[in-house]
Design a protein around this motif. Structure first.
Motif, mmCIF file in Angstrom:
data_model
loop_
_atom_site.group_PDB
_atom_site.id
_atom_site.type_symbol
_atom_site.label_atom_id
_atom_site.label_comp_id
_atom_site.label_asym_id
_atom_site.label_seq_id
_atom_site.Cartn_x
_atom_site.Cartn_y
_atom_site.Cartn_z
ATOM 1 N N PHE A 1 -7.482 -1.127 -6.728
ATOM 2 C CA PHE A 1 -6.193 -0.514 -7.046
ATOM 3 C C PHE A 1 -6.229 0.989 -6.753
ATOM 4 C CE2 PHE A 1 -3.765 1.800 -10.360
ATOM 5 C CZ PHE A 1 -2.494 1.508 -9.889
ATOM 6 N N LEU B 1 -6.129 1.592 -3.072
ATOM 7 C CA LEU B 1 -4.792 1.367 -2.510
ATOM 8 C C LEU B 1 -3.894 2.568 -2.764
ATOM 9 C CD1 LEU B 1 -4.131 -2.355 -3.522
ATOM 10 C CD2 LEU B 1 -4.446 -1.469 -1.212
ATOM 11 N N ALA B 2 -3.943 3.089 -4.002
ATOM 12 C CA ALA B 2 -3.103 4.234 -4.348
ATOM 13 C C ALA B 2 -3.478 5.428 -3.481
ATOM 14 C CB ALA B 2 -3.257 4.568 -5.827
ATOM 15 N N THR C 1 -2.300 5.025 0.052
ATOM 16 C CA THR C 1 -0.862 5.232 0.167
ATOM 17 C C THR C 1 -0.555 6.715 0.321
ATOM 18 O OG1 THR C 1 -0.507 3.316 -1.242
ATOM 19 C CG2 THR C 1 1.360 4.796 -0.936
ATOM 20 N N LYS D 1 -5.379 -1.458 3.902
ATOM 21 C CA LYS D 1 -4.776 -1.768 2.605
ATOM 22 C C LYS D 1 -4.503 -3.256 2.468
ATOM 23 C CE LYS D 1 -1.427 0.974 1.129
ATOM 24 N NZ LYS D 1 -0.163 1.742 1.297
ATOM 25 N N ALA D 2 -3.918 -3.837 3.535
ATOM 26 C CA ALA D 2 -3.611 -5.265 3.495
ATOM 27 C C ALA D 2 -4.892 -6.071 3.327
ATOM 28 C CB ALA D 2 -2.890 -5.679 4.769
ATOM 29 N N VAL E 1 -5.919 -5.980 -0.313
ATOM 30 C CA VAL E 1 -5.099 -6.878 -1.145
ATOM 31 C C VAL E 1 -5.495 -8.325 -0.893
ATOM 32 C CG1 VAL E 1 -2.781 -7.748 -1.555
ATOM 33 C CG2 VAL E 1 -3.142 -5.300 -1.309
#
Lengths: 103, 574, 209
Positions: A20, A23-24, A27, A54-55, A58
């Motif tokens: 997480f 990812l942040a 971004t 990122k993908a 996830v």
């Protein structure tokens, strides 16, 4: 739910939090890059690389693909092959019609 | 999933059923009705083509003035009929019949499953199909009528067409959703719910064909979904995904921003529609393989190569779609690429067909009605396939593109090809579903008449096409080259009407045999596959005892066995 | 006679997954092809347009900070989703309810923000049909923006509806069949993460490039 199972999940949670945060951060990074006004071709490549990472995070960790059974990986591989065809070939038919931007 | 089925009310048992057999029969009946409806549309078109401008007998007087002028067909109506004939036959007729009906009914039985993996999803996919069908049919009653831009709905023509096109798109979205739900259900069912001992290379060829078909539906349909959404946006929200800048239609500038690409539609459409051709033919091949093995009383020749060919066929079918688009000026590099892939993909089809033909070698063939249809399928599909080769090469395609030759080629594949396979399937599995056998004499009459008139319909089209007659013409006699071959057009039309008459024995047979003929045995064809291990007709849950599989699917005439067939589910032949 | 269909809860011995999990992944594969086709169309349309006629998100008036915030909202909803599943695994129903409720709430926040963005565009007389630039040989940027984000929003709405059903009704399964509920939440989670994943590509494509 056995004791070792719970311990297993606890370890997973640490991974989820790490993912997480990554990812942040990514971004923010990708938005930051967009403010640098790089040449278009380079900017697109960079943004897509970041998005793919990122993908991948996830899909790999939140969706557990990293430890998923083979059958699902095969389905996705097939899907990826056809997706590749869908992206490349229509573009190819444009070559005969004019310059291929932005390359 | 467990539910009580036997004491359910009428609605739950026959309308909102989750039983794969009931759903299969629902699909089958609906699809046969749609097929006949789509066929009727074409019979009206054939009148206009054979006798341009003259009043249609009987029906002409019944149609409203918006469609006919003193009984004679108007051009707009002709276009609606053409577009809807293609759409109905492909998406609402053959796919639901081949996949929805035969797939649903036979696949779980052949793999020894109590039902599909997701019974409720199965029911939903049938409901989505019905809704899509109703939307399509409803479009005939709109002011301006149904979609009239061809079954391919090419932009920008379709974007600027009447409201019928919007209904077409909405209907397609439902039909696509139905196919997607069905496809994933089939894949999970075949992968997960096979009987013990039923390894992949013990699967009947029909199950293999359904598995590959399901993958094609699953991965090829979504791009058309995307395209339908884009075109819906173009029509309803005024976007211009498929409208280039400065487009002029009928002398007037189109009110749209522009900047779109008409070719984008063709790419997305054919990305689906070429694999779709294999969706139409593969289940047919599967049925033919079952029927041929059973009636030659021999194992299929080259079962494994056939399976491998099927897989290669499915895989390659995603890389050939632009051979429908040679005339769009795509450039020689890509055109060469697609010519090569197209030539390569003909190889696995030929392998399958050759294996089926060689399977006949040295057999003492039982000429049952199903087998007659299967035997006719082989040369008919062969003609359909071979006439496709010139279309797959850009140079001859320049001459043949958009002529009746294309219509002839395609229909040879799906009409005497797939539809004959469907008939073979109906004659073969009817005893399983109803407990009674279809009458043989009526069946043979049905077969021979259908066989003659099918060729009477489609063979002349090849010659018309080579004479250069365009498939889109409302009145082919307005050009000299069309008028010169008009005799062939008339022959096609009369053959088509006779073909319709040839279905009467089948329809009588279908309903009459349900009550009147003798009860069939449990395994009337002495077949080896698992569907014949169930009681007839199979109860909810199918098998009275869990089947176990001991051998391959086509062990006929095994040396040393006391019968000429060794069923998969019987352990030891005494 | 009752029909029992195997591998609903216990994994299949050969594939190692339940039917539901295999089913959702097949569904997601078809979704990949759907969004793949949309992105492929984006590429084809952008390649076909003149370079100067294709706006960056900023030029087109998209609000990058709001878009970034919304991306973070969706990413957060993804981790709460996976935490909800992990809570069930650890036999903690109360924690599951908290996390799962948060996921739904964050999904709603995403939609509300999206709605504000849309109404801001409409307020500036920008509609799907609007070309960029207004005159000359415009591109279909706005059409793509509204169609792609709209379709994504539809997926978010569908996810929220399914999740709401699970939170209020589906959860009753906890009393009778814990493993089955956990499996269902995992499947709902896979769908939700996929929706997040699509946005991860949509955001830079539309807002930043």
């Amino acid at each position: 739910m056995s004791e070792s199972d719970v311990e297993h999940v606890r370890q997973h949670i640490k991974v989820y939090v790490t993912v997480f945060v990554a990812l942040a951060v990514l971004t923010v990074v990708t938005v930051g890059i967009s403010y640098l006004h790089l040449p278009t071709g380079f900017a697109i490549t960079l943004a897509m690389v970041v998005a793919t990472v990122k993908a991948g995070l996830v899909a790999g960790y939140f969706m557990h693909l990293i430890s998923e059974e083979k059958v699902i990986l095969w389905v996705l591989l097939l899907c990826a092959a056809f997706l590749f065809v869908l992206f490349i070939l229509p573009l190819g038919t444009q070559i005969g019609n004019g310059p291929l931007w932005p390359l | 999933m467990s539910d009580e089925h036997s004491d359910l009310g009428f609605l739950r048992k026959y309308v909102f059923s989750t039983d794969h057999k009931t759903i299969g029969i629902q699909y089958g009946i609906t699809a046969l009705v749609f097929l006949f409806f789509g066929f009727s549309l074409m019979m009206m078109m054939r009148w206009q083509l054979a006798y341009p401008g003259s009043a249609i007998p009987i029906i002409g007087g019944l149609l409203p003035d918006t469609l006919v002028d003193r009984g004679a067909m108007l051009p707009d109506f002709y276009n609606q009929l053409g577009a809807m004939h293609g759409t109905i036959m492909v998406f609402m007729g053959i796919v639901p019949l081949a996949v929805g009906a035969f797939g649903n009914y036979v696949v779980p039985l052949q793999i020894g499953a109590p039902d599909m993996a997701f019974p409720r999803l199965n029911m939903m996919s049938y409901q989505a199909f019905v809704i899509g069908g109703i939307v399509m049919l409803a479009s005939f009653f709109l002011p301006g009528g149904a979609a009239s831009s061809g079954w391919t709905s090419y932009a920008p023509l379709a974007v600027t067409a009447t409201t019928g096109q919007t209904f077409w798109l909405i209907g397609m979205i439902f039909l696509i959703a139905s196919s997607l739900l069905g496809a994933l259900n089939f894949i999970v069912t075949i992968l997960h719910i096979r009987a013990e001992g039923l390894t992949f290379f013990r699967l009947p060829f029909f199950v293999w064909s359904q598995l590959v078909t399901a993958f094609l539906l699953l991965l090829a349909f979504p791009p058309l979904q995307a395209a339908a959404i884009f075109q819906l946006m173009d029509r309803l929200a005024g976007t211009s995904f498929f409208l280039p800048s400065g487009l002029v239609v009928g002398g007037e500038q189109i009110v749209a921003a522009g900047g779109g690409s008409p070719l984008l539609w063709q790419h997305l459409f054919w990305f689906l529609a070429h694999p779709e051709v294999y969706v139409l033919i593969l289940p047919g091949m599967g049925i033919i393989a079952e029927v041929i093995a059973n009636n030659t009383r021999k194992p299929l020749w080259g079962y494994r190569p056939m399976v491998y060919s099927l897989l290669v066929l499915g895989f390659l079918s995603f890389g050939v779609w632009a051979h429908h688009m040679y005339m769009t000026g795509m450039g020689t590099t890509m055109s060469t690429f697609f010519q090569i892939t197209t030539m390569i993909i003909s190889i696995p089809s030929v392998i399958i067909l050759t294996c089926l033909v060689i399977s006949l070698w040295g057999a003492s063939i039982r000429f049952s009605v199903a087998m007659l249809f299967a035997l006719a399928f082989l040369p008919m599909f062969g003609i359909g396939g071979l006439t496709g080769l010139p279309l797959g090469l850009a140079a001859p395609d320049a001459h043949l593109h958009d002529t009746y030759y294309v219509i002839g080629h395609f229909h040879y594949v799906v009409a005497p090809g797939t539809i004959f396979a469907m008939f073979a399937g109906i004659y073969y599995w009817y005893p399983k579903a109803t407990g009674r056998t279809l009458n043989v004499t009526l069946g043979k009459v049905h077969f021979w008449l259908s066989f003659i008139f099918m060729n009477g319909v489609f063979m002349p089209m090849m010659f018309e096409g080579m004479a250069g007659v365009s498939r889109r013409l409302f009145d082919p006699t307005i050009y000299d080259h069309g008028a010169a071959v008009h005799g062939l057009t008339v022959m096609t039309s009369w053959s088509a009407w006779c073909l319709a008459a040839a279905q009467i024995p089948f329809i009588i047979n279908f309903f009459w045999s349900m009550r009147k003929t003798e009860r069939a045995e449990e395994n009337p064809w002495q077949a080896t596959t698992l569907e014949w291990a169930t009681p007839t007709p199979p109860p909810h849950g199918n098998f009275t005892e869990t089947p176990v599989v001991y051998r391959g699917p086509y062990e006929y005439s095994v040396p040393g066995a006391d019968r000429d067939f060794s069923p998969q589910y019987v352990k030891q032949e005494a | 006679m009752s029909v029992v269909i195997p591998y609903q809860v216990e994994p299949h011995p050969v594939t190692g997954v339940t039917s539901g999990k295999l089913g959702i992944w097949l569904f997601l594969a078809s979704e990949v092809m759907l969004f793949g086709a949309l992105f492929s169309s984006y590429v084809l349309l952008r390649v076909g347009a003149a370079v100067e006629n294709w706006p960056t998100g900023v030029e087109a008036g998209l609000n990058v900070p709001i878009g970034t915030a919304n991306t973070l909202v969706l990413i957060t909803s993804s981790i709460t989703m996976v935490m909800a599943w992990a809570s069930l695994k650890m036999d903690n129903l109360a924690a599951f309810r908290r996390y799962f409720g948060t996921t739904i709430a964050l999904g709603l926040v995403f939609l509300v923000v999206k709605a504000f963005e849309y109404s801001d565009k409409f307020g500036h007389h920008i509609f799907p049909a609007t070309g960029w630039p207004e005159a000359g040989d415009p591109s279909v940027f706005y059409g793509l923006y509204f169609t792609l984000t709209g379709l994504h929003a539809l997926h978010v709405i569908l996810g929220i509806l399914v999740n709401l059903w699970l939170l209020f009704f589906g959860v009753a399964l906890w009393k009778t069949d814990k493993e089955r509920l956990t499996g269902r939440i995992e499947i709902a989670g896979l769908y939700w993460h996929f929706v997040d994943l699509v946005w991860i590509f949509l955001f830079p494509t539309l807002y930043l490039l």
